[in-house]
Motif scaffolding. Structure first.
Motif, PDB file in Angstrom:
ATOM      1  N   MET A  67       0.834  -1.171   0.000  1.00  0.00           N
ATOM      2  CA  MET A  67       0.000   0.000   0.000  1.00  0.00           C
ATOM      3  C   MET A  67       0.884   1.241   0.000  1.00  0.00           C
ATOM      4  SD  MET A  67      -3.268   1.150   2.076  1.00  0.00           S
ATOM      5  CE  MET A  67      -3.967  -0.195   1.249  1.00  0.00           C
ATOM      6  N   THR A 123      -4.471  -1.038   7.341  1.00  0.00           N
ATOM      7  CA  THR A 123      -4.039   0.170   6.617  1.00  0.00           C
ATOM      8  C   THR A 123      -4.889   0.478   5.388  1.00  0.00           C
ATOM      9  OG1 THR A 123      -2.365  -1.114   5.449  1.00  0.00           O
ATOM     10  CG2 THR A 123      -1.668   0.032   7.463  1.00  0.00           C
ATOM     11  N   HIS A 124      -5.802  -0.403   5.033  1.00  0.00           N
ATOM     12  CA  HIS A 124      -6.715  -0.132   3.914  1.00  0.00           C
ATOM     13  C   HIS A 124      -7.961   0.635   4.381  1.00  0.00           C
ATOM     14  CE1 HIS A 124      -8.335  -3.680   5.847  1.00  0.00           C
ATOM     15  NE2 HIS A 124      -9.466  -3.554   5.155  1.00  0.00           N
ATOM     16  N   GLN A 127      -5.383   5.736  -1.355  1.00  0.00           N
ATOM     17  CA  GLN A 127      -5.275   4.282  -1.413  1.00  0.00           C
ATOM     18  C   GLN A 127      -6.039   3.640  -0.255  1.00  0.00           C
ATOM     19  OE1 GLN A 127      -3.819   2.617  -3.951  1.00  0.00           O
ATOM     20  NE2 GLN A 127      -3.612   4.648  -4.866  1.00  0.00           N
ATOM     21  N   ILE A 128      -7.181   4.182   0.052  1.00  0.00           N
ATOM     22  CA  ILE A 128      -8.027   3.691   1.127  1.00  0.00           C
ATOM     23  C   ILE A 128      -9.235   3.010   0.490  1.00  0.00           C
ATOM     24  CG2 ILE A 128      -9.532   4.406   3.050  1.00  0.00           C
ATOM     25  CD1 ILE A 128      -6.581   4.566   3.755  1.00  0.00           C
ATOM     26  N   GLU A 129      -9.556   1.832   0.991  1.00  0.00           N
ATOM     27  CA  GLU A 129     -10.657   1.054   0.431  1.00  0.00           C
ATOM     28  C   GLU A 129     -11.965   1.227   1.176  1.00  0.00           C
ATOM     29  OE1 GLU A 129      -9.466  -3.055   0.092  1.00  0.00           O
ATOM     30  OE2 GLU A 129      -7.468  -2.470  -0.590  1.00  0.00           O
ATOM     31  N   ARG A 155     -13.994   1.250  -2.794  1.00  0.00           N
ATOM     32  CA  ARG A 155     -13.507   0.516  -3.969  1.00  0.00           C
ATOM     33  C   ARG A 155     -14.178  -0.826  -4.048  1.00  0.00           C
ATOM     34  NH1 ARG A 155      -9.826   3.960  -5.044  1.00  0.00           N
ATOM     35  NH2 ARG A 155      -8.302   4.725  -3.616  1.00  0.00           N
TER      36      ARG A 155
END
Length: 184
Positions: A1, A99-100, A133-135, A184
């Protein structure tokens, strides 16, 4: 990530009419720390919405705001007459395996509730977080906070579970509702 960018790329200021007055929704600035702390403290002291009874000392709040700005973390404020009247942020969860995910925090001063400020703050934070980059954005809200639950559902958050009697304040239990929004 990938790590979060060092600069927040969502720099647009959105204004909308509130009682014939434009209320800007914009990224937080370092100069907002004191006013942000005052708004945070006012909502904390209501003892009905946040997981604290009072705001942290100004030094900690200032470090929090400056760190978020440096890291490009989405943190927006609503401003009226130069004072912060509401805020919303999505703080990345740095724990291993998380971390997502970003954790949502928000609040609006009592006198400004019910006027769509929370909705506009939430829209800004979700839009900015989608570009990262966060889901997923997660949050915890008290079951008794029906206006917040309705707002979160309106923008697409789904209930993921409930912690029964998850909080005890002033002798009163409340359930905690866990919610999530996949980006996402």
């Amino acid at each position: 990530m990938e790590s979060w960018p060092t600069r927040l790329t969502y720099a647009a200021v959105v204004s909308y009419k509130l009682d014939a007055t434009a209320i800007p929704i914009r990224p937080i600035r370092e100069t907002d720390a004191l006013s942000f702390r005052a708004a945070l403290d006012a909502v904390c002291r209501e003892r009905r919405y946040l997981a604290r009874a009072e705001a942290p000392p100004i030094e900690k709040v200032r470090a929090f705001v400056e760190g978020n700005i440096r890291a490009g973390i989405p943190q927006f404020v609503a401003e009226d007459g130069g004072a912060v009247v509401g805020w919303c942020d999505a703080i990345p969860d740095a724990r291993f395996g998380h971390t997502h995910v970003a954790v949502l925090g928000m609040g609006v001063l009592a006198a400004y509730r019910g006027r769509k400020i929370g909705f506009h703050l939430l829209e800004a934070v979700i839009a900015a977080t989608r570009r990262r980059q966060i889901e997923k954005i997660e949050l915890v809200v008290r079951a008794s906070n029906q206006p917040a639950l309705a707002l979160y559902r309106k923008v697409g958050f789904q209930t993921e579970g409930t912690k029964q009697r998850g909080i005890l304040v002033d002798g009163q239990y409340d359930d905690l509702v866990l919610m999530g929004l996949f980006l996402r």
